[in-house]
Design an enzyme around this catalytic site. Sequence first.
Site, PDB file in Angstrom:
ATOM      1  CG  HIS A 135      -1.606   1.321   1.420  1.00 14.37           C
ATOM      2  ND1 HIS A 135      -2.675   1.745   0.652  1.00 14.37           N
ATOM      3  CD2 HIS A 135      -1.332   2.348   2.274  1.00 14.37           C
ATOM      4  CE1 HIS A 135      -3.032   2.955   1.038  1.00 14.37           C
ATOM      5  NE2 HIS A 135      -2.236   3.351   2.018  1.00 14.37           N
ATOM      6  CG  HIS A 140       0.618   6.585   0.178  1.00 12.11           C
ATOM      7  ND1 HIS A 140      -0.247   7.648   0.292  1.00 12.11           N
ATOM      8  CD2 HIS A 140       0.097   5.595   0.959  1.00 12.11           C
ATOM      9  CE1 HIS A 140      -1.246   7.329   1.100  1.00 12.11           C
ATOM     10  NE2 HIS A 140      -1.066   6.076   1.515  1.00 12.11           N
ATOM     11  CD  GLU A 183      -4.561   6.494   2.435  1.00 12.96           C
ATOM     12  OE1 GLU A 183      -4.648   5.605   1.566  1.00 12.96           O
ATOM     13  OE2 GLU A 183      -3.580   6.612   3.186  1.00 12.96           O
ATOM     14  CB  SER A 202      -2.898  -0.465  -2.555  1.00 11.27           C
ATOM     15  OG  SER A 202      -3.717   0.109  -1.564  1.00 11.27           O
TER      16      SER A 202
HETATM   17 CO    CO Z   1      -2.264   5.168   3.001  1.00 10.75          CO
END
Ligand code: CO
Length: 296
Positions: A135, A140, A183, A202
Amino acid sequence: MSVEPRRIENQLTDKGFVPVYTTAIIEQPWDSYTEQDHATWSTLFKRQREILKGRACAEFIDNQERFGMAAGQIPRFEEINALLAKTTGWQLIGVEGLLPELDFFEHLANRRFPVTWWIRRPEQIDYIAEPDMFHDLFGHVPLLLNPVFADYMAAYGRGGVKAHGVSAEALVNLTRLYWYTVEFGLIRQDGALRIYGSGIVSSKGESIHCLESDAPNRIGFDIKRIMRTRYRIDTFQKTYFVIDSFEQLMEATRPDFVPIYAELATQPAYPAAAVLETDTLIHRGSGEGWATDADA
Ligand code: CO
Ligand code: PHE
């Protein structure tokens, strides 16, 4: 002195899973990754890259390629950092798990992005409640190479340090902004909706759900609206907020939030699935067929 890196995961208690926080900064123990760890990275990388074709925003895929992220093996933070140092000045730091809020904000404010060193186990391939390396790194890191988004993330960190000194409610407001942008954000590019949120890219299920399902709302970006909107961490989102560009995000978050926090303190929050008359509706959710089997 070298310390064995720990794998800090949520703990199962009689209240369900509760997050456990850790502040240690560690060097990525790259040599300790097993064949299985690399295989997990590989499986997830291939699967998500396939799903994200035509779904993720252009910058996301381009930047993964610039970093040389590939299915073959888990990337080395050191190599990622070499490119970040020459471009946006960000730096990855290895961590063992979730950080306490203020520590997290201070890292971001100083352009340090915490990345969990460990990757999920095979039985967690479709869902893990807490952030793992897949993730953090796959999701990111790519946008940290985009100059505008890189500035937004650092500004967010400074805003977090500030909100921390204001009130618990201010922090809730600011956390919702992170949730619905960093997010779970969507962006409009060339007239089509694309994903930029890390929590979406993700996740196999949510990458499709957020764009193709009729169930969730898709609403034009609006700071105060977002700050008042609750969210769920254990299902697919019921509402996504859509930006037109990273510049829009940066500009809209430039004003001092302190007066906004004060104004919002007197107003109730909206449920995650709310639709308001003042919303710029891109799609009104049918609310039907809510997936209960979310993945992250
Ligand atoms: Co995150
Ligand atoms: N302008 C915000 C403040 O005054 C800081 C911030 C910038 C917050 C970008 C989030 C994102 O608190």
